[in-house]
Each structure stands twice: as structure tokens, then as C-alpha cells.
Write a protein that holds these residues in place. Structure first.
Motif: not given
Length: 212
Positions: A72-78, A82-93, A141-144
Motif C-alpha cells: 500500500e505504501l508503494r502504491g501511494r502517490p509519490d 512520507p508520514f501521511t503515506a504511511l498513515l494511509e497505508a496503515m488505514e488500508s491495512m 528514502a526513495r520518495r524523498q
């Protein structure tokens, strides 16, 4: 899934359920692979087609959740912080957990109870978290556009992992409690950090101000 795949999935689930029942009634250390296999009426050789060891059984569900989180994290918009992407990935999980039926939810919670109550499994679980954390750091790190060894991606993931460990507490009552904990921790984290919580990219040598 075809008939063959469905049969394999039923056998795998039966082994998990048999193992959890034996672990919780007899104790993890006292339970053997032979006993688990016998409970399902299969041979130990068949057991090892599905799991490398008895330790892998309670960790398998946690590993699946970690894989979902990373995907899910890898699928979030680039462009998403990062922290928002992580939280959204956790919400999906957590959404997948909320979608479990009663039997699946009970299986998940039994696994959590077993892991947190068994020292040998706690150690293995922490290794699993550490491995997963390294993959999350690499993605952040890739995202940043930075290196995984730099401070910021490691700090972001460490903070997020801490929230996750608090969310999946020692004795979760049900999936609703886990979700409630996450909502509370998410509100606390986002309220404590500036919106989006991101860090500007490191300036180039030409952009950096000279040191005086």
C-alpha cells in the motif's frame, strides 16, 4: 482460485487453526510439528510444504499484514508526504482487518495473544518488524530522494513503527479496539506535527548557504 489452490488454502488454514489451538492449550514449547500435523491428519512432510517451522505459523498472519502495508505504501502517490503515506497505508491495512469475518478475526487475535505471551515468538516478531522497518525506510528514502541510511527516513519510520506497536497492544480485545487505538494515535501524531509532516530535500552544494 482453482480447485487445487482452494484445497491447498484449506489445508494451510487447518494447520494454522490446529497449531493455534495446541499452542494456546498445551503451550508453544510443548507443541510439536508432529502433533500439529496429526491434528489435521496429514504427515509432517506435508506440514513442511506449507511452513518451514512451527514458529512460522503464528508469524505468518503478521507477515501478511506487513506485506500489505508495504504494498500500500508503494502504491501511494509519490508527491504525498512520507508520514501521511504511511498513515494511509496503515488505514488500508486496518481496513482488511475490519473486513475479516468472526472466525478470521478470532484467528488474528489468537495469534496476537500467542505472540505477545511467548518470549521466543516475541523475539521472532521483533526480527520481523525490524526487517519490515528496513523496507519501509528504503521506500520513504526513495520518495524523498535520499539514502536509507540518512536520519530523516529512519526517524519517520521509527515514529510510525512506534505508533503501530502501541496500536497492536499486548492484549487487543477486538479489531474495533485496534482501530480505535490507531485513530487516537493518528490524531495525536498529526496534531503534534505540522500538516503533512515532511522535510525539504537537502539543498545542493550550490544552493547551500556558506558557513560563516
Amino acid at each position: 482460485m482453482g480447485l487445487r489452490e482452494r484445497k491447498k488454502e484449506r489445508t494451510r488454514t487447518a494447520l494454522i487453526d490446529a497449531a493455534l489451538e495446541l499452542f494456546l492449550s498445551k503451550g508453544y514449547e510443548a507443541t510439536t510439528v508432529d502433533q500439529i500435523a496429526a491434528r489435521v491428519d496429514v504427515s509432517p512432510r506435508t506440514f513442511f510444504r506449507y511452513f518451514a517451522s512451527k514458529e512460522e505459523i503464528p508469524l505468518s498472519l503478521a507477515a501478511e499484514q506487513h506485506e500489505h502495508l508495504l504494498a500500500e505504501l508503494r502504491g501511494r502517490p509519490d508527491g504525498e508526504p512520507p508520514f501521511t503515506a504511511l498513515l494511509e497505508a496503515m488505514e488500508s491495512m486496518l481496513g482488511t482487518l475490519r473486513g475479516l469475518d468472526d472466525t478470521e478475526a478470532a484467528r488474528f487475535l489468537q495469534t496476537q495473544e500467542l505472540i505477545h505471551g511467548t518470549p521466543a515468538l516475541v523475539s521472532a516478531y521483533l526480527r520481523l518488524i525490524s526487517d519490515n522497518e528496513r523496507m519501509l525506510v528504503a521506500e520513504v528514502a526513495r520518495r524523498q530522494g535520499t539514502e536509507p541510511g540518512e536520519l530523516h527516513p529512519r526517524f519517520v519510520v521509527s515514529l510510525f513503527t512506534g505508533l503501530g506497536l502501541m496500536c497492536f497492544g499486548r492484549d487487543p480485545e477486538d479489531v474495533a479496539v485496534i482501530t480505535q487505538r490507531f485513530d487516537q494515535l493518528r490524531a495525536l501524531a498529526e496534531g503534534s506535527l505540522r500538516p503533512g509532516w515532511d522535510m525539504p530535500a537537502r539543498p545542493s552544494a550550490e544552493e547551500a548557504e556558506p558557513v560563516r
